[in-house]
Write an enzyme that holds these catalytic residues in place. Structure first.
Site, mmCIF file in Angstrom:
data_model
loop_
_atom_site.group_PDB
_atom_site.id
_atom_site.type_symbol
_atom_site.label_atom_id
_atom_site.label_comp_id
_atom_site.label_asym_id
_atom_site.label_seq_id
_atom_site.Cartn_x
_atom_site.Cartn_y
_atom_site.Cartn_z
ATOM 1 N N CYS A 108 26.246 73.368 -49.266
ATOM 2 C CA CYS A 108 26.879 74.381 -50.064
ATOM 3 C C CYS A 108 25.888 75.803 -50.129
ATOM 4 O O CYS A 108 26.133 76.611 -50.666
ATOM 5 C CB CYS A 108 26.319 73.761 -51.787
ATOM 6 S SG CYS A 108 24.585 73.550 -51.999
ATOM 7 N N TYR A 114 4.299 27.596 -22.826
ATOM 8 C CA TYR A 114 5.907 27.291 -22.304
ATOM 9 C C TYR A 114 5.821 26.396 -21.040
ATOM 10 O O TYR A 114 6.776 26.219 -20.353
ATOM 11 C CB TYR A 114 6.483 28.709 -21.991
ATOM 12 C CG TYR A 114 6.079 29.683 -21.218
ATOM 13 C CD1 TYR A 114 5.997 29.404 -19.660
ATOM 14 C CD2 TYR A 114 5.582 30.906 -21.638
ATOM 15 C CE1 TYR A 114 5.263 30.333 -18.959
ATOM 16 C CE2 TYR A 114 5.135 31.815 -20.719
ATOM 17 C CZ TYR A 114 5.029 31.587 -19.141
ATOM 18 O OH TYR A 114 4.823 32.411 -18.524
ATOM 19 N N ARG A 173 -0.697 37.485 -15.896
ATOM 20 C CA ARG A 173 -0.144 37.178 -14.848
ATOM 21 C C ARG A 173 -0.354 37.848 -13.561
ATOM 22 O O ARG A 173 -0.163 37.623 -12.670
ATOM 23 C CB ARG A 173 1.472 37.259 -15.279
ATOM 24 C CG ARG A 173 2.264 36.955 -14.290
ATOM 25 C CD ARG A 173 4.050 37.078 -14.686
ATOM 26 N NE ARG A 173 5.045 36.781 -13.534
ATOM 27 C CZ ARG A 173 5.147 37.869 -12.957
ATOM 28 N NH1 ARG A 173 4.841 39.083 -12.990
ATOM 29 N NH2 ARG A 173 6.116 37.436 -11.732
ATOM 30 N N CYS A 208 17.730 70.079 -51.183
ATOM 31 C CA CYS A 208 18.853 71.181 -51.677
ATOM 32 C C CYS A 208 18.829 71.172 -53.120
ATOM 33 O O CYS A 208 18.804 70.108 -53.748
ATOM 34 C CB CYS A 208 20.232 70.756 -51.246
ATOM 35 S SG CYS A 208 21.305 71.579 -52.148
ATOM 36 N N ASP A 250 8.841 38.194 -26.460
ATOM 37 C CA ASP A 250 8.887 39.410 -25.670
ATOM 38 C C ASP A 250 7.129 39.822 -26.031
ATOM 39 O O ASP A 250 6.738 40.501 -26.855
ATOM 40 C CB ASP A 250 9.603 40.445 -26.370
ATOM 41 C CG ASP A 250 9.580 41.759 -25.689
ATOM 42 O OD1 ASP A 250 9.332 41.837 -24.340
ATOM 43 O OD2 ASP A 250 10.054 42.764 -26.169
ATOM 44 N N CYS A 304 26.578 70.847 -55.360
ATOM 45 C CA CYS A 304 26.378 70.605 -53.731
ATOM 46 C C CYS A 304 27.483 69.496 -53.688
ATOM 47 O O CYS A 304 27.329 68.416 -54.114
ATOM 48 C CB CYS A 304 25.002 70.339 -53.272
ATOM 49 S SG CYS A 304 25.101 69.854 -51.693
ATOM 50 N N GLU A 346 14.548 27.577 -25.124
ATOM 51 C CA GLU A 346 13.841 27.954 -26.006
ATOM 52 C C GLU A 346 13.858 29.462 -25.985
ATOM 53 O O GLU A 346 14.195 30.053 -24.727
ATOM 54 C CB GLU A 346 12.262 27.496 -25.525
ATOM 55 C CG GLU A 346 11.765 27.779 -24.045
ATOM 56 C CD GLU A 346 10.664 27.066 -23.611
ATOM 57 O OE1 GLU A 346 9.499 27.187 -24.319
ATOM 58 O OE2 GLU A 346 10.700 26.162 -22.968
ATOM 59 N N CYS A 384 21.109 75.026 -47.680
ATOM 60 C CA CYS A 384 21.741 73.772 -47.531
ATOM 61 C C CYS A 384 22.982 73.820 -46.554
ATOM 62 O O CYS A 384 23.707 74.771 -46.685
ATOM 63 C CB CYS A 384 22.304 73.384 -48.788
ATOM 64 S SG CYS A 384 23.296 71.704 -48.955
ATOM 65 N N LYS A 442 19.307 37.043 -20.717
ATOM 66 C CA LYS A 442 18.946 38.266 -21.566
ATOM 67 C C LYS A 442 20.099 38.590 -22.812
ATOM 68 O O LYS A 442 21.028 38.373 -22.443
ATOM 69 C CB LYS A 442 18.263 39.309 -20.823
ATOM 70 C CG LYS A 442 17.259 38.831 -19.606
ATOM 71 C CD LYS A 442 16.030 38.763 -20.164
ATOM 72 C CE LYS A 442 15.368 39.747 -20.727
ATOM 73 N NZ LYS A 442 14.629 40.484 -19.644
ATOM 74 N N LYS A 479 12.985 33.320 -25.458
ATOM 75 C CA LYS A 479 11.971 33.926 -24.573
ATOM 76 C C LYS A 479 11.334 35.152 -25.289
ATOM 77 O O LYS A 479 11.915 36.089 -25.774
ATOM 78 C CB LYS A 479 12.771 34.728 -23.337
ATOM 79 C CG LYS A 479 12.020 35.490 -22.356
ATOM 80 C CD LYS A 479 12.937 36.034 -21.187
ATOM 81 C CE LYS A 479 12.052 36.817 -20.170
ATOM 82 N NZ LYS A 479 11.188 37.766 -20.542
#
Length: 792
Positions: A425, A240, A151, A452, A132, A458, A128, A422, A328, A130
């Site tokens: 140019c 899980y 946890r 510009c 985040d 340009c 399954e 610029c 991972k 993991k």
């Protein structure tokens, strides 16, 4: 209060029935992914329950769905001692790590090893993603949720019971029967990508701090002392595993998770059984490929020995089980140093800051550049040259800087400044201005983009303009890649898109990488592009803010480049999805002498548009006099007042010429509105502008006195469709073309106005949002069948 208060006994029965029905809907929505009623019906039931509970507060119980909204803020979190420790998993970063894990498992179970004649015994693993997010423990006693905890350090966590009760897909009472009297469920609380984006948008709108990623957002939301804040965040749970229980569970991990699902707890839809480590490797690769299409962030895959007896035999080492491992994915976020900021010039002259980074490996790719978007983003991040920055890369997305580690800022860090000239140019660089138009007023504010002013003088803008012009969705000139365009511009062979059609064999064959055949092929491709559809040509012109869909709309609605080119902004706003700013960009583009000259040269050199014709019947006589008056943005004249003026005078000239006595005859037109109307039309430029707009509406056939044409009805006219996931029988482009041919608009995002979503394999956040909104969803087979029905 409800319309008629129910007696206590009837109220108790109705409350119980409502709670049961809402819980069933939650189960079908969050666990089975099969919504059974529209959102409006769910909201009606919830509202009725809340009203009944307000009438009978003595009937409110902790497990009622209404109690998810959160109570009073806590002074601090209490501590929870985990009777069964919440251990971390060992990590596999390379494929060899995973193979070594499997070898250790087979050795620990004393299974036959492979030899020259076979691969040995294979272990069954559960697989399954993991997620985040934040790991949590949920304790149920006699089916009731009594506690939620983080946890923490694995042995001791924080009591977040008030907060987990606000998470919509966590059942406050277990469903069905057969669950243990004591059941501690382990899971991950996370924030889906769509919810994360919406939360950050709200934070920005309210002036709050944005979150760097969904994991931080989920963790921060769960650790709010005020559970009402948690309740406002789009959190979800994925179960899980199980910690403490008093028995009565299946004998393997996958069956145990299926049991949890039956009791109302959501589990991963990607759960799978693998027979042997080779199938684990295949699963890892498959999830990696669909990672970006998932509705949530994951950072790897978890493999667990499926059989509980084998898990017990393998046992634990230090603080991790021997029977599970997290494989991972390469990290998507890393820390590196910002070495400098350069400024790139885009097709429209936009000056974009690009971060030059100390090279770092991110998600398996060496990253040395990252986008900074614009100077507002530079200011928001507070980034300075020399800073240590967090860089993120997701899939094919351009790497971006998420934040600055302020405590690492060196003493010689330098601020980032936009160049005054610029870098390509040397022309002046100007900050864009945003013009907001309302009733009788214009307000001007500074935009986030610097440009510009050199335009096609340009070289950077010229190159990007031609690259866009020849691209597949524009003029589709095969063989003109970026490098070739750069050669053509650098050698002075092309100074505008029109010059492509004067290229000779002798000029092209001299370019690097060209020989006789490739030269002939390129010239043939250029020649083939001389007959584009009008929509493609408009898109190819590169008008600011005019994408592919707007180009199609302009071509379909107005029918000819001549009408589009001379359309006034106020006339363009009669087209759907064309707002005032886009209308002014279109009008300004065609009003520019240089742009008109390039278009004239293209026509002289044989470019002839296909599908030009009359104004689309849908827009014939689409303007009304009342709507016209409203669009003039006369102060104090709103839509209702405009309707009354139109009804009283019947024509624009009559309104322009109306005197005070005439205006007093208009029903409920107050003196302030009448004075504003007279002041507006007494200004000659306003009356002249109004007459010019009316004249163009009449010329185009959009005037209220114009002949209304019968529109040939397309079966999907007015509908918005969204394509998501992978289609196998046809490409996404082909599907889009077929839908548009039937009159549908194909959008890139899902909203309440979406008529239907076509979801192929790998559909992620768009499918999730469609289900959340209760929209019609078709798989590819159903979509093809519907197309065939519509085309009969």
């Amino acid at each position: 209060m409800t319309d008629a208060a129910l007696p206590a006994q009837q109220a108790a029965e109705r409350i119980a029935a409502l709670r049961s029905e809402i819980d069933a809907h939650n189960y079908r929505y969050y666990v089975l992914d099969e919504p059974s009623v529209p959102d409006a019906e769910y909201d009606r039931l919830f509202k009725e329950l809340r009203a009944l509970e307000a009438e009978h507060p003595e009937l409110v119980t902790a497990e009622s769905p209404t109690q998810r909204v959160g109570g009073e803020a806590l002074a601090a979190f209490g501590q929870v001692r985990h009777e069964v420790p919440m251990l971390s998993l060992g990590n596999a970063f390379e494929e060899q790590d995973l193979l070594d894990f499997d070898r250790r498992v087979r050795e620990g179970l004393d299974l036959p090893a492979g030899d020259l004649f076979g691969g040995g015994a294979e272990v069954e693993y559960s697989c399954e993603p993991k997620l985040d997010g934040l790991a949590v423990s949920l304790l149920y006693e006699n089916g009731q949720l009594v506690r939620g905890a983080t946890r923490g350090d694995g042995s001791t966590g924080e009591d977040i019971s008030a907060n987990v009760r606000t998470v919509r897909n966590i059942p406050l009472k277990l469903h069905g029967s057969g669950w243990p009297a004591v059941l501690e469920v382990r899971g991950e609380i996370y924030m889906p990508k769509a919810g994360f984006e919406a939360l950050n948008a709200r934070q920005l709108e309210n002036g709050g701090k944005t979150f760097a990623n969904p994991r931080n957002a989920a963790a921060g939301s769960l650790r709010q002392l005020d559970p009402r804040i948690t309740a406002s965040r789009p959190l979800e749970l994925c179960a899980y595993g199980v910690g403490r229980s008093d028995g009565g569970l299946p004998g393997n991990h996958i069956d145990m998770l299926k049991a949890l699902k039956g009791w109302g707890l959501p589990i991963s839809r990607e759960l799978k059984l693998a027979k042997g480590i080779a199938e684990c490797r295949t699963y890892y690769q498959a999830i990696g490929e669909k990672r970006d299409a998932l509705a949530y962030e994951i950072d790897g895959v978890v493999f667990k020995v499926n059989d509980f007896a084998q898990q017990r035999e393998l046992g634990f080492r230090a603080r991790e089980p021997r029977w599970a491992i997290a494989h991972k994915f390469p990290a998507r976020e890393e820390i590196t140093e910002l070495l400098g900021v350069e400024f790139q010039v885009g097709r429209t002259g936009a000056i974009t800051p690009v971060a030059r980074l100390k090279p770092v490996q991110v998600a398996g790719v060496t990253v040395s550049n990252a986008t900074l978007h614009n100077m507002d983003e530079v200011a928001r991040l507070g980034v300075m040259i020399g800073d240590s920055v967090i860089v993120r890369r997701a899939g094919d997305v351009i790497p971006q800087i998420l934040g600055v580690i302020a405590e690492r800022r060196p003493a010689d860090a330098r601020a980032v400044h936009v160049p005054e000239r610029c870098p390509v140019c040397g022309s002046a660089v100007e900050r864009t201005q945003l013009v907001k138009r309302s009733k009788g007023r214009e307000s001007v504010s500074e935009g986030s983009i610097y440009r510009c002013v050199g335009r096609l003088a340009c070289q950077a803008q010229l190159k990007q303009a031609i690259i866009h012009f020849v691209s597949r969705r524009a003029m589709d000139i095969d063989g003109l890649g970026d490098k070739i365009v750069e050669q053509l511009v650098d050698k002075g062979l092309v100074a505008s898109p029109a010059d492509l059609y004067t290229l000779t064999y002798e000029q092209v064959v001299e370019l690097e990488g060209f020989a006789e055949l490739s030269t002939k092929n390129l010239l043939a491709s250029i020649d083939k592009s001389r007959t584009p559809s009008l929509a493609r040509f408009i898109f190819a012109l590169g008008i600011p803010d005019v994408g592919e869909e707007t180009a199609k709309l302009l071509a379909r609605a107005l029918g000819s480049l001549e009408r589009i080119g001379k359309a006034l902004p106020e006339v363009l706003t009669y087209l759907p999805d064309v707002g005032g700013e886009v209308a002014h960009e279109i009008h300004s583009f065609f009003g520019d002498a240089h742009n008109r000259e390039v278009i004239a040269q293209l026509r002289e050199r044989g470019v002839a548009f296909q599908e030009e014709g009359e104004l689309h019947a849908e827009f014939a006589a689409c303007a009304s006099l009342a709507g016209f008056i409203d669009k003039l943005n006369i102060p104090f004249i709103a839509a209702t007042g405009a309707e009354r003026l139109a009804a009283r005078f019947g024509s624009l000239e009559a309104i322009i010429g109306a005197d005070w006595l005439d205006l007093r005859q208009v029903e409920r037109l107050n003196e302030k509105a009448a004075r504003a109307l007279r002041d507006f039309f007494d200004a000659p430029e306003n009356a002249e502008r109004a007459r010019a707009i009316e004249a163009q509406l009449r010329e185009f056939g959009m005037h209220w006195d114009s002949e209304r044409k019968a529109a040939a009805g397309l079966p999907l006219a007015g509908q918005t469709w969204v394509l998501t996931g992978t289609l196998e029988a046809m490409s996404r482009d082909q599907a889009k073309e077929r839908l548009e041919a039937l009159g549908a608009k194909v959008a890139g995002s899902v909203s309440a106005k979406t008529h239907c979503v076509v979801a192929g394999p790998g559909a992620g956040s768009k499918l999730a949002k469609a289900n959340e909104l209760g929209l019609k969803v078709l798989d590819e087979a159903q979509f093809i069948a519907e197309l065939e029905t519509l085309q009969q």
